[in-house]
Design an enzyme around this catalytic site. Sequence first.
Site, mmCIF file in Angstrom:
data_model
loop_
_atom_site.group_PDB
_atom_site.id
_atom_site.type_symbol
_atom_site.label_atom_id
_atom_site.label_comp_id
_atom_site.label_asym_id
_atom_site.label_seq_id
_atom_site.Cartn_x
_atom_site.Cartn_y
_atom_site.Cartn_z
ATOM 1 N N ASP A 37 0.845 -1.198 0.000
ATOM 2 C CA ASP A 37 0.000 0.000 0.000
ATOM 3 C C ASP A 37 0.879 1.246 0.000
ATOM 4 O O ASP A 37 1.899 1.302 0.701
ATOM 5 C CB ASP A 37 -0.918 -0.017 1.235
ATOM 6 C CG ASP A 37 -2.052 0.970 1.121
ATOM 7 O OD1 ASP A 37 -3.207 0.536 0.977
ATOM 8 O OD2 ASP A 37 -1.776 2.197 1.174
ATOM 9 N N ILE A 38 0.471 2.234 -0.765
ATOM 10 C CA ILE A 38 1.261 3.463 -0.878
ATOM 11 C C ILE A 38 1.166 4.311 0.398
ATOM 12 O O ILE A 38 2.020 5.158 0.656
ATOM 13 C CB ILE A 38 0.791 4.268 -2.121
ATOM 14 C CG1 ILE A 38 1.891 5.166 -2.639
ATOM 15 C CG2 ILE A 38 -0.474 5.055 -1.846
ATOM 16 C CD1 ILE A 38 1.592 5.758 -4.016
ATOM 17 N N ASN A 93 -12.736 -2.700 2.697
ATOM 18 C CA ASN A 93 -13.633 -1.547 2.760
ATOM 19 C C ASN A 93 -14.573 -1.604 1.560
ATOM 20 O O ASN A 93 -14.123 -1.819 0.422
ATOM 21 C CB ASN A 93 -12.829 -0.244 2.746
ATOM 22 C CG ASN A 93 -11.959 -0.084 3.979
ATOM 23 O OD1 ASN A 93 -12.346 -0.486 5.072
ATOM 24 N ND2 ASN A 93 -10.771 0.468 3.817
ATOM 25 N N GLY A 99 -15.983 3.247 3.771
ATOM 26 C CA GLY A 99 -14.698 3.937 3.690
ATOM 27 C C GLY A 99 -13.859 3.560 2.487
ATOM 28 O O GLY A 99 -12.655 3.804 2.475
ATOM 29 N N GLN A 100 -14.478 2.998 1.461
ATOM 30 C CA GLN A 100 -13.714 2.617 0.272
ATOM 31 C C GLN A 100 -13.326 3.860 -0.518
ATOM 32 O O GLN A 100 -14.158 4.727 -0.784
ATOM 33 C CB GLN A 100 -14.543 1.666 -0.608
ATOM 34 C CG GLN A 100 -13.772 1.126 -1.806
ATOM 35 C CD GLN A 100 -14.568 0.079 -2.592
ATOM 36 O OE1 GLN A 100 -15.723 -0.205 -2.270
ATOM 37 N NE2 GLN A 100 -13.942 -0.481 -3.601
ATOM 38 N N HIS A 106 -10.363 -4.725 -3.248
ATOM 39 C CA HIS A 106 -9.037 -5.041 -2.714
ATOM 40 C C HIS A 106 -9.148 -5.476 -1.263
ATOM 41 O O HIS A 106 -10.006 -5.001 -0.514
ATOM 42 C CB HIS A 106 -8.076 -3.847 -2.836
ATOM 43 C CG HIS A 106 -8.628 -2.557 -2.319
ATOM 44 N ND1 HIS A 106 -9.510 -1.774 -3.043
ATOM 45 C CD2 HIS A 106 -8.430 -1.910 -1.149
ATOM 46 C CE1 HIS A 106 -9.826 -0.705 -2.341
ATOM 47 N NE2 HIS A 106 -9.185 -0.766 -1.173
ATOM 48 N N HIS A 108 -7.051 -5.511 2.201
ATOM 49 C CA HIS A 108 -5.889 -4.999 2.923
ATOM 50 C C HIS A 108 -5.367 -6.092 3.857
ATOM 51 O O HIS A 108 -6.153 -6.726 4.575
ATOM 52 C CB HIS A 108 -6.272 -3.819 3.820
ATOM 53 C CG HIS A 108 -6.728 -2.587 3.115
ATOM 54 N ND1 HIS A 108 -5.926 -1.482 2.953
ATOM 55 C CD2 HIS A 108 -7.916 -2.266 2.545
ATOM 56 C CE1 HIS A 108 -6.602 -0.530 2.316
ATOM 57 N NE2 HIS A 108 -7.820 -0.987 2.065
HETATM 58 P P1 DGP Z 1 -9.621 1.851 0.515
HETATM 59 O O1 DGP Z 1 -10.012 2.952 1.474
HETATM 60 O O2 DGP Z 1 -9.913 0.501 1.086
HETATM 61 O O3 DGP Z 1 -10.226 2.058 -0.861
HETATM 62 O O4 DGP Z 1 -8.045 1.936 0.385
HETATM 63 C C1 DGP Z 1 -7.355 2.204 -0.779
HETATM 64 C C2 DGP Z 1 -5.899 2.029 -0.486
HETATM 65 O O5 DGP Z 1 -5.200 2.088 -1.711
HETATM 66 C C3 DGP Z 1 -5.294 3.102 0.414
HETATM 67 O O6 DGP Z 1 -4.790 2.476 1.611
HETATM 68 C C4 DGP Z 1 -4.152 3.686 -0.376
HETATM 69 C C5 DGP Z 1 -3.957 2.696 -1.502
HETATM 70 N N1 DGP Z 1 -3.575 3.320 -2.757
HETATM 71 C C6 DGP Z 1 -4.230 4.292 -3.417
HETATM 72 N N2 DGP Z 1 -3.581 4.606 -4.554
HETATM 73 C C7 DGP Z 1 -2.502 3.789 -4.615
HETATM 74 C C8 DGP Z 1 -1.443 3.642 -5.554
HETATM 75 O O7 DGP Z 1 -1.360 4.308 -6.593
HETATM 76 N N3 DGP Z 1 -0.492 2.705 -5.272
HETATM 77 C C9 DGP Z 1 -0.558 1.921 -4.144
HETATM 78 N N4 DGP Z 1 0.435 1.033 -3.966
HETATM 79 N N5 DGP Z 1 -1.539 2.041 -3.232
HETATM 80 C C10 DGP Z 1 -2.495 2.969 -3.471
#
Ligand code: DGP
Length: 124
Positions: A37-38, A93, A99-100, A106, A108
């Site tokens: 996760d980023i 989420n 909270g998505q 995806h 986590h």
């Molecule tokens: P959610 O709230 O469950 O939709 O979380 C989305 C997650 O995705 C959040 O923790 C940050 C991650 N994320 C968003 N954009 C990127 C990206 O470009 N690269 C990566 N590796 N993660 C990302």
Amino acid sequence: MSGQTAADPDCIFCRIVRGELPSRRVFEDPDMIAFHDIKPIAPVHFLIIPRQHLVSLAECDEAHAPLLGRMLAKAGVLAREQGLGGGFRTIINTGRGGGQEVYHLHVHIVGGSRPLGAMLPREG
Ligand code: DGP
């Protein structure tokens, strides 16, 4: 199947699947990829996503059961490989109320150096 298209050109995770955006991958196979996760919320925080564009868990039905099962079955294996043998948290989420933020299904996988606390603050 509902909630599914071959790909969404504007979806960030579809772009990661296609290799158009960089990611630190921890696993990939013909059905799914996993990458860090980023914005990690713990020392280890990675995501497992299907290659196909599924909007969220809310759009899934029985036809998605094999894919969803494979994704969850992979979670423990990958978590252990990433050093989470002591346990981890799995979060999906779903929708605005859940909270998505990224509308490509995806999972986590979160964990780290200390036991995680209670999942949600109690209301009221
Ligand atoms: P959610 O709230 O469950 O939709 O979380 C989305 C997650 O995705 C959040 O923790 C940050 C991650 N994320 C968003 N954009 C990127 C990206 O470009 N690269 C990566 N590796 N993660 C990302």
